[in-house]
Design an enzyme around this catalytic site. Structure first.
Site, PDB file in Angstrom:
ATOM      1  N   ALA A  42     -54.024 -27.317  41.720  1.00 38.52           N
ATOM      2  CA  ALA A  42     -54.613 -29.287  40.802  1.00 38.52           C
ATOM      3  C   ALA A  42     -55.947 -28.943  40.819  1.00 38.52           C
ATOM      4  N   TYR A  43     -56.505 -29.362  40.127  1.00 44.18           N
ATOM      5  CA  TYR A  43     -58.198 -28.892  39.933  1.00 44.18           C
ATOM      6  C   TYR A  43     -58.486 -29.992  40.978  1.00 44.18           C
ATOM      7  N   GLY A  44     -59.915 -29.982  42.049  1.00 43.10           N
ATOM      8  CA  GLY A  44     -60.349 -30.523  42.867  1.00 43.10           C
ATOM      9  C   GLY A  44     -59.778 -30.526  43.999  1.00 43.10           C
ATOM     10  N   GLY A  45     -58.548 -29.250  44.338  1.00 44.12           N
ATOM     11  CA  GLY A  45     -58.539 -28.816  45.618  1.00 44.12           C
ATOM     12  C   GLY A  45     -57.925 -30.138  46.608  1.00 44.12           C
ATOM     13  N   GLY A 186     -53.355 -36.943  67.232  1.00 46.18           N
ATOM     14  CA  GLY A 186     -55.332 -36.569  67.229  1.00 46.18           C
ATOM     15  C   GLY A 186     -56.462 -37.449  67.084  1.00 46.18           C
ATOM     16  N   ILE A 190     -59.095 -37.456  60.462  1.00 51.60           N
ATOM     17  CA  ILE A 190     -58.577 -38.091  59.453  1.00 51.60           C
ATOM     18  C   ILE A 190     -57.523 -38.724  60.745  1.00 51.60           C
ATOM     19  N   GLU A 209     -54.017 -38.655  71.552  1.00 44.89           N
ATOM     20  CA  GLU A 209     -55.011 -37.625  72.183  1.00 44.89           C
ATOM     21  C   GLU A 209     -54.865 -36.342  72.839  1.00 44.89           C
ATOM     22  N   ALA A 275     -52.526 -34.621  63.059  1.00 49.87           N
ATOM     23  CA  ALA A 275     -54.088 -34.933  62.763  1.00 49.87           C
ATOM     24  C   ALA A 275     -54.806 -33.846  63.639  1.00 49.87           C
ATOM     25  N   HIS A 450     -84.988 -56.664  51.363  1.00 49.19           N
ATOM     26  CA  HIS A 450     -83.979 -57.683  52.404  1.00 49.19           C
ATOM     27  C   HIS A 450     -83.241 -59.071  51.627  1.00 49.19           C
TER      28      HIS A 450
HETATM   29  P1  FAD Z   1     -60.476 -26.916  48.546  1.00 44.18           P
HETATM   30  O1  FAD Z   1     -60.715 -28.058  48.272  1.00 44.18           O
HETATM   31  O2  FAD Z   1     -58.961 -26.850  49.982  1.00 44.18           O
HETATM   32  O3  FAD Z   1     -60.109 -26.307  48.118  1.00 44.18           O
HETATM   33  C1  FAD Z   1     -59.004 -24.952  47.874  1.00 44.18           C
HETATM   34  C2  FAD Z   1     -58.244 -24.605  45.924  1.00 44.18           C
HETATM   35  O4  FAD Z   1     -58.172 -23.825  46.835  1.00 44.18           O
HETATM   36  C3  FAD Z   1     -57.001 -25.595  46.570  1.00 44.18           C
HETATM   37  O5  FAD Z   1     -57.348 -26.334  45.226  1.00 44.18           O
HETATM   38  C4  FAD Z   1     -55.746 -24.697  46.640  1.00 44.18           C
HETATM   39  O6  FAD Z   1     -54.439 -24.502  46.166  1.00 44.18           O
HETATM   40  C5  FAD Z   1     -56.807 -23.113  46.326  1.00 44.18           C
HETATM   41  N1  FAD Z   1     -56.162 -22.050  46.114  1.00 44.18           N
HETATM   42  C6  FAD Z   1     -55.891 -21.601  47.669  1.00 44.18           C
HETATM   43  N2  FAD Z   1     -55.457 -19.976  47.310  1.00 44.18           N
HETATM   44  C7  FAD Z   1     -55.590 -19.938  46.082  1.00 44.18           C
HETATM   45  C8  FAD Z   1     -54.474 -18.796  45.690  1.00 44.18           C
HETATM   46  N3  FAD Z   1     -54.456 -17.969  46.389  1.00 44.18           N
HETATM   47  N4  FAD Z   1     -55.162 -18.853  44.234  1.00 44.18           N
HETATM   48  C9  FAD Z   1     -54.855 -19.536  44.055  1.00 44.18           C
HETATM   49  N5  FAD Z   1     -56.018 -20.925  44.105  1.00 44.18           N
HETATM   50  C10 FAD Z   1     -55.761 -20.989  45.469  1.00 44.18           C
HETATM   51  N6  FAD Z   1     -64.647 -34.013  53.617  1.00 44.18           N
HETATM   52  C11 FAD Z   1     -65.718 -34.379  53.218  1.00 44.18           C
HETATM   53  O7  FAD Z   1     -66.533 -34.250  53.002  1.00 44.18           O
HETATM   54  N7  FAD Z   1     -66.004 -35.745  53.185  1.00 44.18           N
HETATM   55  C12 FAD Z   1     -64.356 -36.747  53.464  1.00 44.18           C
HETATM   56  O8  FAD Z   1     -64.519 -37.891  52.917  1.00 44.18           O
HETATM   57  C13 FAD Z   1     -63.242 -35.522  53.454  1.00 44.18           C
HETATM   58  N8  FAD Z   1     -62.279 -37.054  53.975  1.00 44.18           N
HETATM   59  C14 FAD Z   1     -60.622 -35.504  53.777  1.00 44.18           C
HETATM   60  C15 FAD Z   1     -59.813 -36.120  54.291  1.00 44.18           C
HETATM   61  C16 FAD Z   1     -58.680 -35.542  54.587  1.00 44.18           C
HETATM   62  C17 FAD Z   1     -57.488 -36.325  54.180  1.00 44.18           C
HETATM   63  C18 FAD Z   1     -58.757 -33.784  54.382  1.00 44.18           C
HETATM   64  C19 FAD Z   1     -57.022 -33.287  54.984  1.00 44.18           C
HETATM   65  C20 FAD Z   1     -59.632 -33.601  54.245  1.00 44.18           C
HETATM   66  C21 FAD Z   1     -60.594 -33.864  54.318  1.00 44.18           C
HETATM   67  N9  FAD Z   1     -62.646 -33.929  53.567  1.00 44.18           N
HETATM   68  C22 FAD Z   1     -63.553 -34.446  54.144  1.00 44.18           C
HETATM   69  C23 FAD Z   1     -62.416 -32.299  53.836  1.00 44.18           C
HETATM   70  C24 FAD Z   1     -62.044 -31.294  52.480  1.00 44.18           C
HETATM   71  O9  FAD Z   1     -61.606 -31.969  51.780  1.00 44.18           O
HETATM   72  C25 FAD Z   1     -62.640 -30.261  52.278  1.00 44.18           C
HETATM   73  O10 FAD Z   1     -64.280 -30.159  53.328  1.00 44.18           O
HETATM   74  C26 FAD Z   1     -62.716 -29.538  51.014  1.00 44.18           C
HETATM   75  O11 FAD Z   1     -61.894 -29.598  49.849  1.00 44.18           O
HETATM   76  C27 FAD Z   1     -62.853 -28.441  51.189  1.00 44.18           C
HETATM   77  O12 FAD Z   1     -63.131 -27.823  49.996  1.00 44.18           O
HETATM   78  P2  FAD Z   1     -62.974 -25.976  49.258  1.00 44.18           P
HETATM   79  O13 FAD Z   1     -63.272 -26.290  47.574  1.00 44.18           O
HETATM   80  O14 FAD Z   1     -63.544 -24.978  50.100  1.00 44.18           O
HETATM   81  O15 FAD Z   1     -61.737 -26.247  49.523  1.00 44.18           O
HETATM   82  P1  NAD Z   2     -59.859 -32.857  64.135  1.00 44.40           P
HETATM   83  O1  NAD Z   2     -60.729 -31.772  64.670  1.00 44.40           O
HETATM   84  O2  NAD Z   2     -61.539 -33.619  63.759  1.00 44.40           O
HETATM   85  O3  NAD Z   2     -60.121 -33.520  64.657  1.00 44.40           O
HETATM   86  C1  NAD Z   2     -58.459 -33.008  65.549  1.00 44.40           C
HETATM   87  C2  NAD Z   2     -57.990 -33.889  67.186  1.00 44.40           C
HETATM   88  O4  NAD Z   2     -56.349 -33.526  67.088  1.00 44.40           O
HETATM   89  C3  NAD Z   2     -58.887 -33.068  68.061  1.00 44.40           C
HETATM   90  O5  NAD Z   2     -59.494 -34.437  68.865  1.00 44.40           O
HETATM   91  C4  NAD Z   2     -58.429 -32.354  69.479  1.00 44.40           C
HETATM   92  O6  NAD Z   2     -58.516 -32.766  70.126  1.00 44.40           O
HETATM   93  C5  NAD Z   2     -56.845 -33.290  69.335  1.00 44.40           C
HETATM   94  N1  NAD Z   2     -55.792 -32.375  69.258  1.00 44.40           N
HETATM   95  C6  NAD Z   2     -55.307 -31.224  68.817  1.00 44.40           C
HETATM   96  N2  NAD Z   2     -54.159 -30.897  69.135  1.00 44.40           N
HETATM   97  C7  NAD Z   2     -53.772 -32.207  70.217  1.00 44.40           C
HETATM   98  C8  NAD Z   2     -52.730 -32.034  70.522  1.00 44.40           C
HETATM   99  N3  NAD Z   2     -51.233 -31.356  70.935  1.00 44.40           N
HETATM  100  N4  NAD Z   2     -52.471 -33.417  71.097  1.00 44.40           N
HETATM  101  C9  NAD Z   2     -53.317 -34.485  71.279  1.00 44.40           C
HETATM  102  N5  NAD Z   2     -54.116 -34.135  69.913  1.00 44.40           N
HETATM  103  C10 NAD Z   2     -54.666 -32.984  70.111  1.00 44.40           C
HETATM  104  O7  NAD Z   2     -59.123 -33.087  62.864  1.00 44.40           O
HETATM  105  P2  NAD Z   2     -58.517 -33.374  61.718  1.00 44.40           P
HETATM  106  O8  NAD Z   2     -58.463 -34.910  62.226  1.00 44.40           O
HETATM  107  O9  NAD Z   2     -57.132 -33.097  61.154  1.00 44.40           O
HETATM  108  O10 NAD Z   2     -59.638 -33.215  60.169  1.00 44.40           O
HETATM  109  C11 NAD Z   2     -59.431 -31.799  59.750  1.00 44.40           C
HETATM  110  C12 NAD Z   2     -60.788 -31.095  59.412  1.00 44.40           C
HETATM  111  O11 NAD Z   2     -60.918 -32.629  58.234  1.00 44.40           O
HETATM  112  C13 NAD Z   2     -62.006 -32.346  59.960  1.00 44.40           C
HETATM  113  O12 NAD Z   2     -62.326 -31.290  60.227  1.00 44.40           O
HETATM  114  C14 NAD Z   2     -63.121 -32.615  59.228  1.00 44.40           C
HETATM  115  O13 NAD Z   2     -63.560 -31.228  58.400  1.00 44.40           O
HETATM  116  C15 NAD Z   2     -62.462 -32.598  57.467  1.00 44.40           C
HETATM  117  N6  NAD Z   2     -61.750 -33.890  57.387  1.00 44.40           N
HETATM  118  C16 NAD Z   2     -63.527 -34.696  57.099  1.00 44.40           C
HETATM  119  C17 NAD Z   2     -63.428 -35.711  57.463  1.00 44.40           C
HETATM  120  C18 NAD Z   2     -65.111 -36.519  56.365  1.00 44.40           C
HETATM  121  O14 NAD Z   2     -65.301 -35.956  55.843  1.00 44.40           O
HETATM  122  N7  NAD Z   2     -64.784 -38.184  56.936  1.00 44.40           N
HETATM  123  C19 NAD Z   2     -61.842 -36.285  57.059  1.00 44.40           C
HETATM  124  C20 NAD Z   2     -60.840 -35.918  57.215  1.00 44.40           C
HETATM  125  C21 NAD Z   2     -60.994 -34.653  56.999  1.00 44.40           C
END
Ligand code: FAD
Ligand code: NAD
Length: 474
Positions: A42-45, A186, A190, A209, A275, A450
């Site tokens: 899906a677009y937007g990843g 974790g 997340i 954790e 997570a 303010h």
């Molecule tokens: P992605 O967004 O993962 O996109 C990669 C794309 O590549 C996907 O659409 C996938 O389908 C496609 N793809 C993979 N392999 C192939 C292939 N072989 N052929 C064609 N297409 C393929 N980051 C923030 O900065 N702020 C946040 O608040 C935040 N919240 C998050 C919350 C959650 C729950 C999660 C899981 C992540 C969050 N992140 C956040 C992290 C953020 O989503 C990622 O850092 C970001 O999406 C990375 O962008 P990307 O373009 O590298 O990869």
């Molecule tokens: P994280 O690396 O932030 O946290 C993972 C946690 O799991 C750590 O505290 C680690 O010690 C713990 N852990 C590892 N193995 C364990 C086990 N067996 N039992 C209990 N705890 C364990 O990873 P995440 O929360 O999965 O998020 C992944 C990535 O997604 C982040 O590093 C971040 O890059 C991105 N993300 C960003 C945002 C944001 O920007 N607001 C929000 C969500 C996700």
């Protein structure tokens, strides 16, 4: 249409339409390159479909429900009913508006969109397998490739995702009812964001954790504010407990954890959200066909131009390493496109902000005091507690602080840590200060409206100069 075995060519072939890939695609088209963007899902990843946007939508919705039900002291007496499936429908509308926008923007800029899974096929060629039976495949030859395939959740042995009992963040963001008991494994980004959401929606939430505190990587005083507030909301934390596996029990399940002494604990749950980090998606691309090898964690090593060890191949976003944040991936995508077009672009990671959308939020940029010292600066820090901010009090959110770290002799702002309502917004001003080489004098001298949360930035900058008005100078 059935696509046969055809070969086409393109200047720039981008794999993955997340924030790294689609930004690279649009920027490259703006620079008059011919661009093909391949996406398998899906677009937007992850960010738009299963990450940043859906999680922030549910955080907002959970805040509305929780705040409405906890306003007695403000003269509000309400008991809102939560319909999670209705919330998810609304979240899905937000997501589809944005993902549709990405697709339209790509098309309007002239990007050639190809749906399917790409894999390198030797030389400068990828093979794209189109999804769906009988859809065939095509080969695309490229001058330059940008790998933007993102990341996937780490799966713990014994706690494999089954979408029912053990779920990942994608599953948690698509539940149709609030689990009565949720165990979150974790306490990272997340874990902290989603445990707060589900506790606010009425679930009985336990977080286990492995380490001895929440949000490793953030300073103790920052993480402590968020953890304390999460406890007030009802989250039960167990630190030093590594998740090991689960067993069925009655109509739910039991999660097993082990501490450093080898003692086993059990936690009952309706669902377990795991997570424990994310890992790059580089093993599905046949990178050996390019002669490219990821590092031991699966990341692609890149230089300041987002270029891999293979001259014509770039990598951006989560595949290119930490921090795995959307805005870091987008900047890398932009730079990769500009470098390919021959523009004088390069990456500068000094001022990448990070935000955790907890209650209150965290926003950081640049160096902490300890990091500044390690880098040879003599740092000075100014701080403003949010309980002294009129705006924070009128928002009924007085927890946290703004801290600004500067170089003592020059006054240059080196970094900031904000734990406060809207910290994800406030940090932008501090990022600009780091990026522009502003001093604490510049920031303190900037007149702030303010009453706003931003005034705390001005006060922290003045505190660093020992002339804050609304907090005691140290
Ligand atoms: P992605 O967004 O993962 O996109 C990669 C794309 O590549 C996907 O659409 C996938 O389908 C496609 N793809 C993979 N392999 C192939 C292939 N072989 N052929 C064609 N297409 C393929 N980051 C923030 O900065 N702020 C946040 O608040 C935040 N919240 C998050 C919350 C959650 C729950 C999660 C899981 C992540 C969050 N992140 C956040 C992290 C953020 O989503 C990622 O850092 C970001 O999406 C990375 O962008 P990307 O373009 O590298 O990869
Ligand atoms: P994280 O690396 O932030 O946290 C993972 C946690 O799991 C750590 O505290 C680690 O010690 C713990 N852990 C590892 N193995 C364990 C086990 N067996 N039992 C209990 N705890 C364990 O990873 P995440 O929360 O999965 O998020 C992944 C990535 O997604 C982040 O590093 C971040 O890059 C991105 N993300 C960003 C945002 C944001 O920007 N607001 C929000 C969500 C996700």
């Amino acid at each position: 249409m059935v696509v046969g075995d055809v070969t086409t060519g393109t200047d720039v072939l981008i794999i993955g339409a997340g924030p790294g890939g689609y930004v690279a695609a649009i920027r490259a088209e703006q620079l008059d390159l011919d661009v093909t963007l391949v996406e398998k899902d899906a677009y937007g990843g992850t960010c738009l479909n299963h990450g940043c946007i859906p999680s922030k939508a549910l955080i907002s919705a959970a805040d509305v429900a929780y705040d409405a039900g906890h306003g007695e002291h403000m003269g509000i007496d309400a008991d809102p009913a939560v319909d999670l499936s209705g919330m998810i429908d609304w979240k899905n509308e937000v997501v589809s508006g944005l993902t549709g926008g990405v697709e339209k923007l790509c098309k309007a800029n002239g990007v050639n969109l190809v749906e399917g899974r790409a894999e390198f096929d030797g030389g400068n060629t990828v093979r794209v397998a189109h999804s769906g039976e009988g859809q065939g495949s095509e080969s695309i030859e490229f001058e330059h490739a940008v790998i933007a395939t993102g990341s996937r959740p780490v799966e713990l042995p014994g706690l494999e995702f089954d979408g029912e009992n053990v779920i990942d963040s994608k599953g948690a963001l698509a539940l149709d009812s609030v689990p009565a008991e949720l165990v979150v494994v974790g306490a990272g980004y997340i874990g902290m964001e989603l445990s707060t959401v589900f506790a606010k929606l009425g679930a009985d939430v336990t977080v286990v954790e492995a380490l001895d505190g929440a949000l490793p990587g953030y300073e103790d005083d920052v993480a402590r504010v968020v953890k304390s507030r999460a406890e007030e909301i009802g989250v039960d934390f167990h630190f030093g407990e590594a998740a090991q596996g689960w067993d069925e029990s009655g109509d739910g399940l039991t999660l097993r954890t082990e501490n450093d002494e080898g003692e086993i604990s059990e936690f009952g749950a309706e669902k377990v959200l795991v997570a424990v980090g994310r890992e790059p998606v580089t093993d599905t691309l046949s990178l050996d066909a390019l002669g490219l090898e990821p590092d031991e964690k699966g990341f692609l090593v890149t230089d300041e131009y987002a270029r891999t060890e293979v001259e014509d191949v770039f990598a951006v976003g989560d595949v290119a390493g930490e921090p795995m944040l959307a805005h870091k991936g987008s900047k890398e995508g932009q730079v990769a496109a500009e470098v390919i077009a021959g523009e004088p672009a390069a990456l500068d990671y000094q001022a990448i902000p990070a935000a955790v959308f907890t209650d209150p939020e965290i926003g950081t940029v640049g160096l902490t005091e300890a990091e500044a010292e390690e880098e040879g600066f003599e740092p000075v820090a100014g701080q403003m507690p949010m309980r002294a901010s009129g705006r924070a009090l009128t928002l009924d959110e007085p927890d946290g602080f703004v801290r600004i770290v500067a170089d003592r002799s020059s006054g240059f702002v080196l970094g900031a840590q904000v734990v406060a309502p809207e910290a994800s917004e406030t940090i932008a001003e501090l990022g600009l200060a780091v990026e522009m080489g502003a001093t604490v004098e510049d920031v303190g001298a900037t007149i702030h409206t303010h009453p706003t949360l931003g005034e705390a930035v001005m006060e922290a900058a003045e505190n660093a100069q020992e002339k804050a008005i609304h907090t005691l100078n140290r």
